[in-house]
Design a protein around this motif. Structure first.
Motif, PDB file in Angstrom:
ATOM      1  N   ASP A   4      31.041  47.200  15.314  1.00 16.49           N
ATOM      2  CA  ASP A   4      32.522  46.922  15.143  1.00 16.49           C
ATOM      3  C   ASP A   4      33.595  46.195  16.158  1.00 16.49           C
ATOM      4  N   PHE A  45      34.529  42.466   2.559  1.00 20.23           N
ATOM      5  CA  PHE A  45      34.793  43.970   2.619  1.00 20.23           C
ATOM      6  C   PHE A  45      35.734  43.941   0.997  1.00 20.23           C
ATOM      7  N   LYS A 103      34.763  49.840   9.034  1.00 19.47           N
ATOM      8  CA  LYS A 103      34.963  49.905   6.873  1.00 19.47           C
ATOM      9  C   LYS A 103      35.384  51.122   6.461  1.00 19.47           C
ATOM     10  N   TYR A 146      38.793  50.969   3.996  1.00 18.13           N
ATOM     11  CA  TYR A 146      38.404  51.849   3.142  1.00 18.13           C
ATOM     12  C   TYR A 146      40.008  53.306   2.724  1.00 18.13           C
ATOM     13  N   GLU A 178      32.846  56.375   1.435  1.00 18.32           N
ATOM     14  CA  GLU A 178      33.255  56.761   2.373  1.00 18.32           C
ATOM     15  C   GLU A 178      34.541  57.471   2.605  1.00 18.32           C
TER      16      GLU A 178
END
Length: 186
Positions: free
Chosen positions: A2, A24, A67, A71, A104
């Motif tokens: 990341d 994504f 991620k 989200y 998430e």
């Protein structure tokens, strides 16, 4: 990983941005659709998120995974979109739906703990009276609207809402206890 991707995004590397988008996009649209139940609006919300990501890449600080960050942005944009339509969620059904369908929102706990929570939710649902189970499954698994559930089951929309509220209370009470237990063991 990341960190590298974030650095590339901050340097406005178009290739890295395109890879993040491709990786994504579809999942984020599905996630947004759990709030909005409108494919076009969901796509618009996700596109807005990616535009913001591109325009503000140099200033973005991500303290969680990329991620989880994406989200959270989609969730917030979706809720803001619903607010702009004057749609209220008095029963917190939207938040419950996102928690049940997607994990998430629980990005601060381990995968093992998520599995425990998910399995616990399934066990709670199994304890519901048959009618409540059916209403719950129609709403959260089949994505039926209140009036569709009422029509199919031959009950009023208010009964559907009441049963969903009771289901949410039962799940919430059980999860509060379980999350507290999990945090003690962490």
């Amino acid at each position: 990983m990341d960190i590298i991707v974030l650095k590339e995004l901050q340097n406005q590397n178009k290739s890295a941005y395109k890879n993040v988008f491709n990786h994504f996009y579809k999942a984020l649209v599905l996630y947004a659709n759990n709030f909005l139940f409108d494919q076009q609006a969901s796509e618009d919300v996700v596109q807005e998120v990616f535009i913001l990501l591109w325009e503000n890449a140099k200033n973005i600080e991500i303290n969680v995974s990329l991620k989880a960050y994406l989200y959270a942005m989609v969730r917030n944009k979706s809720l803001n979109y619903l607010k702009s339509l004057k749609i209220t969620d008095d029963l917190n059904v939207i938040e419950l739906n996102s928690m049940l369908v997607l994990e998430e929102d629980l990005d601060l706990i381990s995968e093992e703990e998520k599995t425990i929570l998910y399995n616990h939710i399934l066990k709670i649902i199994e304890t519901f009276p048959k009618g409540m189970q059916q209403i719950f499954k129609l709403k959260f698994i089949e994505n039926y609207k209140y009036y569709e559930i009422a029509h199919q089951m031959g009950i009023s929309v208010n009964t559907v809402k009441t049963q969903l509220k009771r289901a949410k209370v039962k799940i919430s009470e059980s999860l509060v206890i379980l999350i507290a237990l999990l945090s003690i063991h962490s």
